[in-house]
Structure formats: structure tokens, C-alpha cells
Design an enzyme around this catalytic site. Structure first.
Site, PDB file in Angstrom:
ATOM      1  N   TYR A 146       0.835  -1.207   0.000  1.00  0.00           N
ATOM      2  CA  TYR A 146       0.000   0.000   0.000  1.00  0.00           C
ATOM      3  C   TYR A 146       0.872   1.261   0.000  1.00  0.00           C
ATOM      4  CZ  TYR A 146      -3.409   3.436   1.651  1.00  0.00           C
ATOM      5  OH  TYR A 146      -4.201   4.545   1.781  1.00  0.00           O
ATOM      6  N   VAL A 190     -10.664   2.328  12.864  1.00  0.00           N
ATOM      7  CA  VAL A 190     -10.999   1.955  14.245  1.00  0.00           C
ATOM      8  C   VAL A 190     -12.203   2.741  14.764  1.00  0.00           C
ATOM      9  CG1 VAL A 190      -9.295   3.561  15.275  1.00  0.00           C
ATOM     10  CG2 VAL A 190     -10.003   1.529  16.535  1.00  0.00           C
TER      11      VAL A 190
HETATM   12  C1  UD2 Z   1      -4.223   3.755   8.890  1.00  0.00           C
HETATM   13  C2  UD2 Z   1      -5.016   3.696   7.602  1.00  0.00           C
HETATM   14  C3  UD2 Z   1      -4.254   2.981   6.517  1.00  0.00           C
HETATM   15  C4  UD2 Z   1      -2.855   3.527   6.371  1.00  0.00           C
HETATM   16  C5  UD2 Z   1      -2.159   3.536   7.738  1.00  0.00           C
HETATM   17  C6  UD2 Z   1      -0.811   4.223   7.646  1.00  0.00           C
HETATM   18  C7  UD2 Z   1      -7.385   3.621   8.124  1.00  0.00           C
HETATM   19  C8  UD2 Z   1      -8.597   2.772   8.234  1.00  0.00           C
HETATM   20  N1  UD2 Z   1      -6.255   2.976   7.828  1.00  0.00           N
HETATM   21  O1  UD2 Z   1      -4.073   2.474   9.444  1.00  0.00           O
HETATM   22  O2  UD2 Z   1      -4.951   3.098   5.287  1.00  0.00           O
HETATM   23  O3  UD2 Z   1      -2.916   4.832   5.823  1.00  0.00           O
HETATM   24  O4  UD2 Z   1      -2.927   4.284   8.696  1.00  0.00           O
HETATM   25  O5  UD2 Z   1       0.009   3.819   8.667  1.00  0.00           O
HETATM   26  O6  UD2 Z   1      -7.420   4.827   8.243  1.00  0.00           O
HETATM   27  N2  UD2 Z   1      -7.425  -1.043  16.350  1.00  0.00           N
HETATM   28  C9  UD2 Z   1      -7.947  -1.681  17.477  1.00  0.00           C
HETATM   29  N3  UD2 Z   1      -9.148  -2.341  17.351  1.00  0.00           N
HETATM   30  C10 UD2 Z   1      -9.831  -2.395  16.154  1.00  0.00           C
HETATM   31  C11 UD2 Z   1      -9.274  -1.753  15.010  1.00  0.00           C
HETATM   32  C12 UD2 Z   1      -8.073  -1.084  15.155  1.00  0.00           C
HETATM   33  O7  UD2 Z   1      -7.341  -1.681  18.557  1.00  0.00           O
HETATM   34  O8  UD2 Z   1     -10.917  -3.009  16.112  1.00  0.00           O
HETATM   35  C13 UD2 Z   1      -6.165  -0.313  16.501  1.00  0.00           C
HETATM   36  C14 UD2 Z   1      -5.104  -0.735  15.500  1.00  0.00           C
HETATM   37  O9  UD2 Z   1      -4.352  -1.831  15.975  1.00  0.00           O
HETATM   38  C15 UD2 Z   1      -4.280   0.552  15.393  1.00  0.00           C
HETATM   39  C16 UD2 Z   1      -5.313   1.665  15.591  1.00  0.00           C
HETATM   40  O10 UD2 Z   1      -6.425   1.054  16.214  1.00  0.00           O
HETATM   41  O11 UD2 Z   1      -3.329   0.613  16.406  1.00  0.00           O
HETATM   42  C17 UD2 Z   1      -5.752   2.332  14.302  1.00  0.00           C
HETATM   43  O12 UD2 Z   1      -6.144   1.298  13.405  1.00  0.00           O
HETATM   44  P1  UD2 Z   1      -6.821   1.602  11.984  1.00  0.00           P
HETATM   45  O13 UD2 Z   1      -6.999   0.297  11.305  1.00  0.00           O
HETATM   46  O14 UD2 Z   1      -7.996   2.483  12.132  1.00  0.00           O
HETATM   47  O15 UD2 Z   1      -5.739   2.496  11.231  1.00  0.00           O
HETATM   48  P2  UD2 Z   1      -4.144   2.294  11.011  1.00  0.00           P
HETATM   49  O16 UD2 Z   1      -3.502   3.438  11.719  1.00  0.00           O
HETATM   50  O17 UD2 Z   1      -3.715   0.925  11.318  1.00  0.00           O
END
Ligand code: UD2
Length: 317
Positions: A146, A190
Site C-alpha cells: 500500500y 478503528v
Molecule cells: C491507517 C489507515 C491505513 C494507512 C495507515 C498508515 C485507516 C482505516 N487505515 O491504518 O490506510 O494509511 O494508517 O500507517 O485509516 N485497532 C484496534 N481495534 C480495532 C481496530 C483497530 O485496537 O478493532 C487499533 C489498530 O491496531 C491501530 C489503531 O487502532 O493501532 C488504528 O487502526 P486503523 O486500522 O484504524 O488504522 P491504522 O492506523 O492501522
């Protein structure tokens, strides 16, 4: 740059794209949407369909892009495979969309003499760089297909700017949230997952200790940044972070959302996601200098508006 007359929004039936379509219409812009409806939903455009030209088509098909971009002075390129894990599972299929699709959009813009293309890029490019806040001068640290695909899009955009004089701006979004974010996949944002779980009184999963933090930016601020990027003279050829400069931990996020829903459900802590970034915070100085952009929504305001939208969505079902 003058006022936008006619704009194409690729991915205009998606989360960010459809919010952008609403704002463009409000600003009196003629809007064309190109979307293949794989992750976008026609329902996101239900209220505006009579006012726009909707083309169900694919950015991988040059003829579809040519058809959609005809007569547009600006293209907002939001269409993409947006899930990082999905690009890990399918690096070639996702590259066809995120790399070749983006190149097709740029090339059609070049041939049709479109003035400016605003591209959706991502903070994923910074990877796990420990420097905080993340500024645009940091080198890319690619950790997923990505990130590589978004980097390639940025590089093509700059090349097209230099080689062909096509005006291009890449916006590196941080964690975008708000109305119309689809909570249905385990890889959804999230905030959308926590809203959905709260509404259904289900315990959320928190990966790791929940002390990891993110720079959550409200979708209406991202939309405003796009419109500024389409019109600001100084933005041409630039790569610009779009975030807030503030962070919230995942534990704080669950506390805030469960308070709004008036529930007290303890989260289930699970092991940390592989490759999960600990701290992600945007340096928003360049957005201020080049676009005059500052986020208008505080975290509390954005969360409240998102909460109200999920409530209305649930009542409609
Ligand atoms: C975001 C972007 C991705 C990319 C990335 C860059 C989104 C959805 N994704 O991923 O496209 O740009 O940043 O690094 O915006 N979490 C929980 N429980 C849940 C889901 C998530 O604890 O049910 C945690 C997850 O492990 C992470 C945080 O929440 O630490 C944010 O997760 P995410 O999937 O919303 O976004 P991220 O930062 O992984």
C-alpha cells in the site's frame, strides 16, 4: 488558480469521495463521479444523484476515465484499494488499481489538458519512522505494498508536473474518520468499528495495550483541504500532510465513544497487530503555509458529529 467549474471525483461513491462531492455541489461546482462500486456505495450519493453525472466505471479502464474527465478542470483522485492488509494479500491486484489506475488518471488529465489533479496519498509512507511529528521532508519508509503504491502515485504526480506541466498536489491523509466510513470489515477504520460496536453493545477488540496513538482527522476537514489544494496557487507540485497535529490513544478513543453511547463495556485486549505503528502524528505546518489549512473540527466535535450520523444510520436500518 480560478474557481473550479467542473470536477471529477474518482471514488466519489466512497467515504471521503462522497463527502467531497457534497461540498463541491454546495460550492456550485459541476460534479462527475467515477466509481466501480466495489467498496463505494450508491447510497452514499442517494441525495445528490440527480445533481451529478454518475459513471459506474473503473480507473483501470482508460476509456472510462476519458469519458468521466471530459471537460473537467480539476480531478480529485480518491479511488483506491484503501486497506493495507488487502494490498499485502494481493500486491498485484491492488497495484493495478493504486499504481496503474493512478497513472491512467494522470495520463488522461495530461491528454485532456485538465488543469490540476489532487491525489489522495497516505501517512503510511512514513512507516515506523520514530521522528514525531511526521513532516514531509522525511524519507519514505515503505512497509507495505500500500505504502509503495501510494509513493509511486506521488512520484508519477511529480513527474507529470515536471515533464508535462500538469498541476498536481498529493495530500498525505492521516487517520480519516467521520460519516459514511464503512465499519463492515475487520480492517475498517478503528472509529467506525468502535461506533458500530458501541451501538450494538458489543465489546471492542483493542490490539496491544491500547496506548498506541493516532492523529485522527475529521472527513469534513479533509474535504476542505482538498478544495483548498485544488485552488491554492502555492500548492502546485507539493506533497502535503493532512492531519491535526494532535493524537489520541486507542484507550482514550474507546473511553470517549463509550461515554457518548452511555455504556460501560470493558474492551477485549488482543495481541498487537503485526507492523502496527505506535505513534503517528502529523506536522501540519506545511498545510498551513501552502493551503492556509487548519482543521476546523476538534476531536470532540468530530466524534460527536460521527456519533450522530451512526445513530441516524442505525435508525434507518
Ligand atoms: C491507517 C489507515 C491505513 C494507512 C495507515 C498508515 C485507516 C482505516 N487505515 O491504518 O490506510 O494509511 O494508517 O500507517 O485509516 N485497532 C484496534 N481495534 C480495532 C481496530 C483497530 O485496537 O478493532 C487499533 C489498530 O491496531 C491501530 C489503531 O487502532 O493501532 C488504528 O487502526 P486503523 O486500522 O484504524 O488504522 P491504522 O492506523 O492501522
Amino acid at each position: 488558480m480560478k474557481k473550479i467549474k467542473k470536477a471529477l471525483v474518482t471514488g466519489g461513491a466512497g467515504f471521503i469521495g462522497s463527502n467531497l462531492v457534497d461540498a463541491l455541489l454546495e460550492a456550485g461546482v459541476q460534479v462527475v463521479v467515477l466509481d466501480n462500486l466495489i467498496t463505494g456505495h450508491r447510497s452514499n450519493l442517494a441525495e445528490v444523484l440527480p445533481k451529478i453525472t454518475f459513471i459506474e466505471g473503473d480507473i483501470r479502464q482508460r476509456a472510462d476515465v476519458e469519458d468521466a474527465a471530459d471537460g473537467c478542470d480539476v480531478i480529485f483522485h480518491e479511488a483506491a484499494v484503501v486497506s493495507v492488509p488487502q494490498t499485502v494479500e494481493d500486491p498485484i491486484g491492488s497495484a493495478a488499481v493504486n499504481e496503474l489506475g493512478t497513472l491512467t488518471v494522470l495520463d488522461v488529465a495530461r491528454m485532456q489538458k485538465t488543469t490540476r489533479v489532487v491525489l489522495a496519498s497516505s501517512c503510511a509512507l512514513y512507516g515506523d519512522d520514530p521522528v514525531q511529528p511526521k513532516h514531509e521532508g522525511l524519507p519514505a519508509r515503505v512497509q507495505s505494498p500500500y505504502a509503495l503504491q501510494k509513493l509511486s502515485g506521488e512520484m508519477y504526480a511529480r513527474l507529470y508536473c515536471k515533464l508535462y506541466g500538469l498541476e498536481t498536489i498529493c495530500l498525505r491523509y492521516f487517520n480519516v474518520y467521520g460519516p459514511r466510513q464503512d465499519p463492515s470489515s475487520p480492517y475498517s477504520g478503528v472509529i467506525s468499528i468502535f461506533m458500530d460496536h458501541s451501538a450494538r453493545q458489543l465489546a471492542p477488540k483493542i490490539y496491544g495495550d491500547g496506548q498506541q496513538s493516532r492523529d485522527f482527522v475529521f472527513v469534513k476537514d479533509v474535504v476542505r483541504a482538498n478544495i483548498l489544494a485544488a485552488t491554492a496557487m502555492a500548492a502546485n507540485g507539493q506533497v502535503i500532510n493532512i492531519g491535526t497535529g494532535h493524537t489520541v490513544t486507542i484507550n482514550q478513543l474507546w473511553e470517549t465513544i463509550s461515554r457518548l453511547f452511555e455504556i460501560t463495556i470493558p474492551p477485549c485486549y488482543e495481541s498487537r497487530r503485526p507492523g502496527d505503528i505506535r505513534l503517528s502524528m502529523a506536522d501540519v505546518g506545511k498545510a498551513g503555509r501552502t493551503l492556509g489549512f487548519e482543521p476546523a473540527y476538534s476531536f470532540e466535535e468530530g466524534i460527536k458529529e460521527t456519533f450522530e450520523w451512526y445513530g441516524r444510520r442505525r435508525n434507518r436500518k
